[in-house]
Design a protein around this motif. Sequence first.
Motif, PDB file in Angstrom:
ATOM      1  N   GLY A 290      37.006  41.128 -34.152  1.00 14.92           N
ATOM      2  CA  GLY A 290      36.861  42.574 -34.126  1.00 14.92           C
ATOM      3  C   GLY A 290      37.131  43.181 -32.756  1.00 14.92           C
ATOM      4  N   ALA A 291      36.531  44.342 -32.509  1.00 13.00           N
ATOM      5  CA  ALA A 291      36.790  45.094 -31.270  1.00 13.00           C
ATOM      6  C   ALA A 291      36.124  44.422 -30.074  1.00 13.00           C
ATOM      7  N   ILE A 292      36.886  44.303 -28.993  1.00 14.09           N
ATOM      8  CA  ILE A 292      36.375  43.738 -27.745  1.00 14.09           C
ATOM      9  C   ILE A 292      36.730  44.707 -26.629  1.00 14.09           C
ATOM     10  N   THR A 293      35.719  45.346 -26.041  1.00 15.54           N
ATOM     11  CA  THR A 293      35.949  46.269 -24.938  1.00 15.54           C
ATOM     12  C   THR A 293      35.715  45.545 -23.629  1.00 15.54           C
ATOM     13  N   VAL A 294      36.709  45.592 -22.751  1.00 12.01           N
ATOM     14  CA  VAL A 294      36.652  44.819 -21.514  1.00 12.01           C
ATOM     15  C   VAL A 294      36.976  45.693 -20.318  1.00 12.01           C
ATOM     16  N   ASP A 295      36.446  45.283 -19.180  1.00 12.31           N
ATOM     17  CA  ASP A 295      36.890  45.847 -17.912  1.00 12.31           C
ATOM     18  C   ASP A 295      38.201  45.175 -17.545  1.00 12.31           C
ATOM     19  N   CYS A 296      39.117  45.953 -17.029  1.00 14.87           N
ATOM     20  CA  CYS A 296      40.446  45.443 -16.666  1.00 14.87           C
ATOM     21  C   CYS A 296      40.653  45.640 -15.172  1.00 14.87           C
ATOM     22  N   ASP A 297      40.709  44.540 -14.456  1.00 17.87           N
ATOM     23  CA  ASP A 297      40.858  44.609 -13.005  1.00 17.87           C
ATOM     24  C   ASP A 297      42.093  43.846 -12.567  1.00 17.87           C
ATOM     25  N   GLY A 298      42.900  44.472 -11.733  1.00 16.28           N
ATOM     26  CA  GLY A 298      44.103  43.845 -11.223  1.00 16.28           C
ATOM     27  C   GLY A 298      43.993  43.590  -9.738  1.00 16.28           C
ATOM     28  N   PHE A 299      44.444  42.409  -9.312  1.00 11.00           N
ATOM     29  CA  PHE A 299      44.388  42.023  -7.906  1.00 11.00           C
ATOM     30  C   PHE A 299      45.796  41.636  -7.456  1.00 11.00           C
ATOM     31  N   ASP A 300      46.318  42.378  -6.505  1.00 12.24           N
ATOM     32  CA  ASP A 300      47.685  42.137  -6.046  1.00 12.24           C
ATOM     33  C   ASP A 300      47.751  40.900  -5.153  1.00 12.24           C
ATOM     34  N   ILE A 301      48.803  40.083  -5.377  1.00 10.52           N
ATOM     35  CA  ILE A 301      49.134  38.976  -4.488  1.00 10.52           C
ATOM     36  C   ILE A 301      50.338  39.458  -3.691  1.00 10.52           C
ATOM     37  N   THR A 302      50.089  39.984  -2.529  1.00 14.95           N
ATOM     38  CA  THR A 302      51.117  40.764  -1.843  1.00 14.95           C
ATOM     39  C   THR A 302      52.324  39.940  -1.431  1.00 14.95           C
ATOM     40  N   ASP A 303      52.113  38.656  -1.063  1.00 11.32           N
ATOM     41  CA  ASP A 303      53.258  37.888  -0.561  1.00 11.32           C
ATOM     42  C   ASP A 303      54.211  37.468  -1.669  1.00 11.32           C
ATOM     43  N   THR A 304      53.778  37.540  -2.927  1.00 10.42           N
ATOM     44  CA  THR A 304      54.659  37.177  -4.043  1.00 10.42           C
ATOM     45  C   THR A 304      54.962  38.362  -4.957  1.00 10.42           C
ATOM     46  N   ASP A 305      54.397  39.541  -4.643  1.00 11.27           N
ATOM     47  CA  ASP A 305      54.585  40.732  -5.483  1.00 11.27           C
ATOM     48  C   ASP A 305      54.164  40.449  -6.920  1.00 11.27           C
ATOM     49  N   GLN A 306      53.064  39.722  -7.076  1.00 15.31           N
ATOM     50  CA  GLN A 306      52.485  39.429  -8.386  1.00 15.31           C
ATOM     51  C   GLN A 306      51.113  40.063  -8.490  1.00 15.31           C
ATOM     52  N   GLN A 307      50.559  40.028  -9.679  1.00 21.09           N
ATOM     53  CA  GLN A 307      49.242  40.612  -9.903  1.00 21.09           C
ATOM     54  C   GLN A 307      48.437  39.720 -10.830  1.00 21.09           C
TER      55      GLN A 307
END
Length: 280
Positions: free
Chosen positions: A232-249
């Motif tokens: 069923g429904a799952i409400t989550v916090d969504c947090d992104g963390f940048d990896i600056t030297d690889t331009d990834q998240q």
Amino acid sequence: MDRQELAAFLRSRRERITAADVGLPAGTRRRTPGLRREEVAQLAFISTEYYTRMEQANAPRPSGEVLAGVARALRLSDSERDHLHRLAGAPLGPRTGPTREVRQSIRDLLDRLPNAAGIVLSATYEVLAWNALAAALMEDFSALAPRDRNLIRWVFLRPDAGAYGLSDVQEFALAATRRLRATSARYPDDPQIHELVAELLAGSAEFARLWESHDVCTAPALKKTFHHPLVGAITVDCDGFDITDTDQQVVLYTAAPGSSSDEALRLLSVIGTQRMDVPG
């Protein structure tokens, strides 16, 4: 050009890749580990005869296009790709596009977060790495061909795929388009970004409309709701963390401790990617 070392390197990389890794049927009659030579040639868009000669150390110097195709087919890391070019006597210049190599420490981090669903996204929304809970919550990415693991391609070109039951598909589509616009400006010479944008423009009128706005910034989505077919429904916090030297998240989805969504995530960690709603 070091033909002997190049041949040995190609054989070693080919033997470590399985058919499933590149979206090919495994079959039952494989006498050697890894891919067959003809499969690598097919994935690299070159002739089997030429690739075979490369592994036998008697091929002429490969072109940049051939080396790029082979690196893509063998799923080489950035350092392996550079090594391939050096062995072929064609060292690469400065990198023109975002890296798709995820550091092992980041992969280990995802696996050490049993109560958080985690993925690593490239600058163009490719899912480069994920943990078991992310596969259970979203999709078993290992069962997809690499090109189908791109979330912006998925949201605009696979509208019938169910969108993981997300409550904010339109907001995600807007944010992803704006981020891709900024990425294309950072890497103006990357052919894969040009190809992705052209594919999206041709295949989605909605993407074309958003792209023409030329917007490049957006507020991050801090909460999402997944409507999972089993729990069923799952409400989550969504947090992104940048990896600056690889331009990834690194993107982590977590639920409030003790909430019904937290219980649902814990259940998913047990169920995994199996489909209990399908008759066995």
